[in-house]
Design an enzyme around this catalytic site. Structure first.
Site, mmCIF file in Angstrom:
data_model
loop_
_atom_site.group_PDB
_atom_site.id
_atom_site.type_symbol
_atom_site.label_atom_id
_atom_site.label_comp_id
_atom_site.label_asym_id
_atom_site.label_seq_id
_atom_site.Cartn_x
_atom_site.Cartn_y
_atom_site.Cartn_z
ATOM 1 N N CYS A 191 -4.526 -1.376 -4.975
ATOM 2 C CA CYS A 191 -5.505 -0.691 -5.861
ATOM 3 C C CYS A 191 -4.952 -0.745 -7.300
ATOM 4 O O CYS A 191 -3.890 -0.512 -7.653
ATOM 5 C CB CYS A 191 -5.907 0.475 -5.420
ATOM 6 S SG CYS A 191 -6.581 0.757 -3.707
ATOM 7 N N CYS A 222 0.925 -1.241 0.054
ATOM 8 C CA CYS A 222 0.099 0.031 -0.046
ATOM 9 C C CYS A 222 0.877 1.253 -0.003
ATOM 10 O O CYS A 222 1.937 1.357 0.275
ATOM 11 C CB CYS A 222 -1.170 0.079 1.181
ATOM 12 S SG CYS A 222 -2.327 1.365 1.056
ATOM 13 N N ASP A 223 0.222 2.464 -0.295
ATOM 14 C CA ASP A 223 0.834 3.719 -0.731
ATOM 15 C C ASP A 223 2.049 3.927 -0.046
ATOM 16 O O ASP A 223 3.212 4.120 -0.658
ATOM 17 C CB ASP A 223 -0.415 4.863 -0.561
ATOM 18 C CG ASP A 223 -1.112 4.659 -1.736
ATOM 19 O OD1 ASP A 223 -1.362 3.466 -2.470
ATOM 20 O OD2 ASP A 223 -1.860 5.563 -1.833
ATOM 21 N N LYS A 224 2.009 4.281 1.261
ATOM 22 C CA LYS A 224 3.152 4.864 2.001
ATOM 23 C C LYS A 224 4.320 3.930 2.333
ATOM 24 O O LYS A 224 5.613 4.184 2.562
ATOM 25 C CB LYS A 224 2.844 5.517 3.199
ATOM 26 C CG LYS A 224 1.569 6.556 2.941
ATOM 27 C CD LYS A 224 2.066 7.517 1.750
ATOM 28 C CE LYS A 224 0.783 8.245 1.153
ATOM 29 N NZ LYS A 224 -0.261 7.543 0.641
ATOM 30 N N GLU A 254 -5.248 12.894 2.078
ATOM 31 C CA GLU A 254 -5.820 12.766 0.482
ATOM 32 C C GLU A 254 -7.062 13.005 0.579
ATOM 33 O O GLU A 254 -7.660 12.809 1.370
ATOM 34 C CB GLU A 254 -5.427 11.080 -0.087
ATOM 35 C CG GLU A 254 -4.191 10.905 -0.333
ATOM 36 C CD GLU A 254 -3.821 9.543 -0.859
ATOM 37 O OE1 GLU A 254 -4.883 8.904 -0.870
ATOM 38 O OE2 GLU A 254 -2.610 9.235 -1.273
ATOM 39 N N SER A 287 -5.227 11.410 -4.069
ATOM 40 C CA SER A 287 -4.963 10.061 -4.177
ATOM 41 C C SER A 287 -4.638 9.909 -5.707
ATOM 42 O O SER A 287 -4.952 10.725 -6.379
ATOM 43 C CB SER A 287 -6.090 9.162 -4.014
ATOM 44 O OG SER A 287 -6.119 7.912 -4.862
#
Length: 563
Positions: free
Chosen positions: A199, A127-129, A449, A475
């Site tokens: 995602c 996931c993103d971070k 976000e 996002s």
């Protein structure tokens, strides 16, 4: 891979010599054998959590890495670091945790690497971070290392259409506008996320996974393999052989990360319509590598980079379909062939990007990645705007924007929650410019976000008809004329804190301007009367972060003493 112990290893300080008998005694209790004391030790930081799909499968991938380490003549130790799901925390106070977690993850990797004096490090992320956080920590560790991405989720399917998490966010706006029923919203909700993986568009996670391959921190070809494809396991074991070779040669990230490496990464983001979060994360990673990146670098590189990949959210295809077409190696090959990046930059293998990608496979007839001469757009997806409303700059994703100029009255909200309420109650009209203040790095804190509100606007059909300006961020799934990272932020008294309802705001993407059309003397009076609001947190990690974090202009990194 066979290691000769006469070659000094950093971990020898922990495991060799009579004085280290107590340490060895403790390590024997967790299964370390006599032979294990003679070989390099590597740490595997696993950002697994059962709290979200993005990282849910990382336990399985970690098992393959551990087996691969053993086969490569390494002894591995697995440990954990936190992961916050942006998709789950979005639109709630929980979203304040997301960017803050980047720093915590980096700290976790660094602390364990130094505490046990490992000879190599692997960050298993999704996931993103976790992507930039893992990269920052591996670089800080000062030893050979890899960052390995868990892979994208498969697209959901409903009525013959492919879905991603953004489909659900936009369905919320459609529901608020009366375009779909409760039952139809529930159908989208249940179909969009079919299983493990991050995602599925060129959102932040997949943008950063591409960045990690371009930088050379991830083995080229690993990251675009989807989460649930069996090839991921084989690739993981191969990656550990790459790490073993890097340890043997003492080939560290600092040995191959250059300023040009980072300019390459910016071009890759611009060429794929990637997430604006890459601006913050690349500046943060570059700082750890001792390389200076500036906000203007992103604008300058993007203006001369063509868009060569048709990816969601601005385009048509998902990350899974990109893998089927040829994956990240194909993108890199096309960028080198189009002279948009420098293929002579080195990677973790010691080979150049061109050596790694010149034979990249391509599925015949695939429509997703094209040569430069057939580019979807002549200019890349990032744009930096300056002006009276953003003296230190602001960022938008140009590739997802239908309009390049916009002027309209401000609708001012102190916080995302109030703005979201107005959107869902249909109070925002065509021509409005939403201004969301006090969501910056210090103000929120954590610079949340705003996918919930941007997707709701698109879902209601207002995407091309309104603009949004904020000191928060967006996002990778955001599209439309949405300007974030406005600096200075409201919490420090930046001009965005002085905007009043009805003020005229003018945006010009071609000129690169963001102007508040209010006389200077009026703004001066407003500034004199302005007072900073009370912070949301006065103790703990949120308060410490707010006290130390820099402007978005510098990547929202934490300031060191003297900065």
């Amino acid at each position: 891979m066979v290691f000769i112990h006469e070659v000094t290893m950093r971990s020898d300080r922990i495991k060799q010599g009579p004085q280290q008998a107590p340490a060895r005694s403790m390590l024997r209790a967790v299964g370390v054998t006599d032979d294990d004391f003679k070989i390099p030790w590597v740490g595997i930081v696993n950002t697994w959590t059962e709290g979200m799909p993005c990282n849910f499968h990382l336990r399985d991938l970690a098992a393959d890495l551990k087996e691969g380490a053993k086969q490569a003549g390494l002894h591995s130790f697995e440990f954990g670091a936190p992961a916050i799901s942006d998709g789950i925390s979005m639109g709630t106070p929980g979203m304040r945790s997301s960017l803050i977690s980047r720093e915590v993850i980096a700290d976790c990797v660094e602390l364990v690497a130094q505490g046990y004096m490992y000879d190599g490090m692997v960050a298993l992320v999704a996931c993103d971070k976790t992507n930039p956080g893992g990269a920052m920590g591996v670089i800080r560790s000062g030893v050979p290392g890899l960052v390995l991405y868990g892979g994208s989720i498969a697209p959901g399917k409903l009525a013959g259409k492919k879905l991603t998490v953004v489909s659900v966010f936009e369905a919320v706006g459609q529901h608020a506008a009366g375009k779909i029923s409760d039952e139809q919203l529930a159908e989208v909700e249940k179909a969009a996320i079919p299983g493990p993986g991050a995602c599925g568009g060129q959102y932040t996670a997949n943008t950063m996974s591409m960045v990690l391959e371009v930088l050379g921190l991830s083995p080229v070809g690993y990251n675009s393999i989807p989460a649930t494809v069996t090839d991921k396991k084989t690739a993981g074991r191969k990656a550990m052989k790459i790490l073993a070779e890097a340890i043997k040669n003492n080939w560290k990230p600092a040995d191959f990360l250059t300023r040009q490496s980072f300019l390459n990464a910016i071009a890759a983001v611009a060429a794929t319509g990637g997430s604006t979060n890459a601006v913050l994360h690349l500046m943060a990673i570059a700082r750890e590598a001792g390389t200076k990146l500036e906000l203007d670098d992103f604008d300058q590189v993007s203006r001369k980079t063509a868009v060569i990949a048709d990816m969601r959210p601005w385009g048509t295809y998902t990350a899974w379909e990109l893998w089927e077409a040829g994956g990240i190696p194909l993108i890199i090959r096309r960028l080198i062939e189009g002279e948009m990046i420098d293929g002579n930059q080195k990677t973790v293998t010691g080979k150049t990007l061109w050596e790694e990608t010149k034979d990249a496979s391509e599925t015949p007839g695939q429509p997703i990645v094209v040569p430069k001469e057939k580019a979807f757009k002549d200019e890349g997806g990032l744009r930096v705007l300056y002006g009276s409303l953003a003296p230190e700059g602001s960022v938008l994703k140009l590739v997802g924007t239908e309009r390049r100029q916009f002027k309209g009255p401000a609708r001012v909200f102190n916080g995302e929650e109030a703005a979201m309420k107005a959107v869902l109650e249909r109070q925002i009209k065509p021509g409005d410019v939403l201004v969301i203040c006090y969501e910056g790095p210090k103000g929120a804190p954590g610079m949340p976000e705003m996918l919930s509100i941007t997707s709701a606007l698109v879902g209601e059909g207002l995407g091309p008809e309104v603009a949004l300006v904020t000191d928060g961020r967006f996002s990778g799934g955001t599209r439309g004329l949405m300007v974030g990272h406005v600096a200075p932020e409201a919490m420090v008294g930046g001009p965005i804190a002085l905007v009043k309802e009805g003020d005229i705001i003018a945006i010009d993407c071609d000129k690169g301007t963001l102007e508040l059309e209010v006389p200077a003397d009026v703004l001066a009076r407003r500034k004199a009367a302005w007072k900073a609001p009370e912070p949301h947190y006065k103790t703990g990690v949120f308060a410490r972060y707010a006290a130390l974090v820099s402007s978005a202009k510098y990547g929202a990194v934490l300031n060191l003493p003297g900065e």
